[in-house]
Structure formats: structure tokens, C-alpha cells
Motif scaffolding. Structure first.
Motif, short mmCIF file in Angstrom:
data_model
loop_
_atom_site.label_atom_id
_atom_site.label_comp_id
_atom_site.label_asym_id
_atom_site.label_seq_id
_atom_site.Cartn_x
_atom_site.Cartn_y
_atom_site.Cartn_z
N ALA A 189 3.48 -32.79 22.20
CA ALA A 189 4.90 -32.55 21.89
C ALA A 189 5.06 -32.16 20.43
O ALA A 189 5.89 -31.30 20.10
CB ALA A 189 5.73 -33.81 22.19
N GLY A 190 4.25 -32.75 19.56
CA GLY A 190 4.34 -32.45 18.14
C GLY A 190 4.05 -30.99 17.82
O GLY A 190 4.54 -30.44 16.82
N THR A 191 3.26 -30.34 18.67
CA THR A 191 2.93 -28.92 18.43
C THR A 191 4.11 -28.01 18.73
O THR A 191 4.07 -26.82 18.39
CB THR A 191 1.73 -28.49 19.31
OG1 THR A 191 2.11 -28.53 20.70
CG2 THR A 191 0.54 -29.39 19.09
N HIS A 192 5.16 -28.54 19.35
CA HIS A 192 6.33 -27.73 19.67
C HIS A 192 7.41 -27.83 18.60
O HIS A 192 8.51 -27.28 18.77
CB HIS A 192 6.91 -28.15 21.02
CG HIS A 192 6.04 -27.80 22.18
ND1 HIS A 192 6.10 -26.59 22.82
CD2 HIS A 192 5.05 -28.49 22.80
CE1 HIS A 192 5.21 -26.55 23.80
NE2 HIS A 192 4.55 -27.69 23.80
N GLY A 193 7.09 -28.53 17.51
CA GLY A 193 8.01 -28.59 16.39
C GLY A 193 9.38 -29.11 16.77
O GLY A 193 9.53 -30.17 17.38
N GLY A 194 10.41 -28.32 16.42
CA GLY A 194 11.77 -28.74 16.68
C GLY A 194 12.13 -28.81 18.14
O GLY A 194 13.15 -29.41 18.51
N ASP A 195 11.30 -28.21 19.00
CA ASP A 195 11.56 -28.24 20.45
C ASP A 195 10.84 -29.38 21.15
O ASP A 195 10.81 -29.42 22.38
CB ASP A 195 11.12 -26.91 21.09
CG ASP A 195 12.00 -25.74 20.66
OD1 ASP A 195 13.20 -25.98 20.41
OD2 ASP A 195 11.48 -24.62 20.57
#
Length: 202
Positions: free
Chosen positions: A133-139
Motif C-alpha cells: 500500500a505504501g508504494t501507492h503513495g497518496g492512493d
């Protein structure tokens, strides 16, 4: 969101202690809604915790995962013994199939233990899902929403869909096979928690 849904389903749709228990309760039509709610809500809490950064805390206190690992192995081992007893002893099976129902408290307690005493849940749901999830940044919260939807859909479908298999389990022999499979799954998971790489298999 679709990425979260896909990864969530890929992690949860597998033969494991939690799914085996939900399936069995669905076949028995015994406190199914409560079991589904416990499993789904627990998953949602763990997913949100992982996306919120709890996974980073777990990496700093590995002994906490070890405590859960040992407790989980003991619980799964005990559950495996009970399932094996039902499979090997027709008298126990007959009593179980003859209308003897476990109380809601006992069933919910078992569902909670199978969920929260399973270190795989923390590794997959908190650490892995949280990291991805962290790799999706603000999403990342949209990703989390998809993963949460996967858990809600899966447990609801498994618990309510089990009734389709009830004609098969009208025969006591089918219950003995199911309990035998559950015993093997639980025992295998218990052993893997104790002797797998680092004490935990991936």
C-alpha cells in the motif's frame, strides 16, 4: 482499489485455519453471521493498521510476533486434536451432527483465536499489504479499501455459500473427511509455525 482487491483475494483465498473454520460453521449453519463478522472486521482492522504504519512497529519488536507464533501453534494443535477426534470417533461425530450446538461465545472466541493468534495474519495483512500500500503513495487508502472489500466479499461468500455443499454433507462420512482435512491443515500449520524458517513459514 482494484490492486488492493486483487492482492487481498490472492492472500485470503487459500486453505487455512480461518477459512476451514468458517466453512465448517457455514455447513453447520451455526452462528455463521457472527463468525463472518469477526473474521471480516478483524481483517479490516489489521489492513488499516498495516496501511497506517503498524507494520513498521512489528519489525522493531520481533519478539512480539514470536509470542503470537507459539500461542498460535499451541491453539492450532489443540484444535487439530479435537477435529481428529471427531473424524476418528463415530460417537463424537454423531453427537456433533445430532444437533449439539456450541454456544455463541465459544464459537466467536474460536474465530477470534484463529484470527489473532495466527502470525501469518500479521505477516500477510499488516506487513505485506501495508508495504505494498505504501508504494501507492497518496492512493494507499484506496488500495486499503480494495483489500478490505476482498475480505468482506470472501468471508461473506464462504460463510453463506457453504449451504450449497450441505447435500454432500448429509452423509456422516463426508463430515469425517472434512474434519480429517481440517485436522491435517491445523496440525500442519501448528508445526510450520514452530519449525519453519525463522519459526514462521511464509
Amino acid at each position: 482499489m482494484l490492486a488492493g482487491l486483487g492482492l487481498g483475494l490472492s492472500l485470503i483465498v487459500a486453505i487455512g485455519a480461518q477459512n476451514a473454520f468458517v466453512l465448517r460453521q457455514g455447513l453447520r449453519r451455526e452462528h455463521v453471521a457472527a463468525v463472518v463478522a469477526v473474521c471480516a472486521v478483524s481483517d479490516v482492522v489489521l489492513i488499516l493498521a498495516g496501511v497506517g504504519g503498524t507494520g513498521a512497529v512489528l519489525t522493531r519488536v520481533p519478539w512480539l510476533v514470536d509470542v503470537v507464533r507459539v500461542a498460535g501453534a499451541l491453539f492450532l494443535g489443540g484444535y487439530a486434536v479435537l477435529a481428529a477426534r471427531r473424524a476418528l470417533r463415530p460417537a463424537a461425530l454423531a453427537a456433533d451432527a445430532g444437533g449439539s450446538r456450541a454456544g455463541a461465545g465459544a464459537v466467536v472466541g474460536t474465530a477470534l483465536a484463529l484470527t489473532w493468534l495466527n502470525p501469518h495474519v500479521y505477516l500477510d495483512t499488516v506487513l505485506l499489504l501495508g508495504s505494498v500500500a505504501g508504494t501507492h503513495g497518496g492512493d494507499r487508502w484506496w488500495f486499503a479499501a480494495g483489500a478490505c472489500a476482498a475480505s468482506l466479499l470472501w468471508f461473506t461468500g464462504l460463510g453463506s455459500g457453504a449451504r450449497v455443499l450441505r447435500p454432500v454433507f448429509a452423509r456422516p462420512a463426508a463430515w469425517r473427511v472434512l474434519d480429517g482435512v481440517i485436522a491435517v491443515v491445523m496440525a500442519t500449520l501448528a508445526v510450520s509455525l514452530l519449525v519453519g524458517p525463522g519459526g514462521i513459514t511464509g
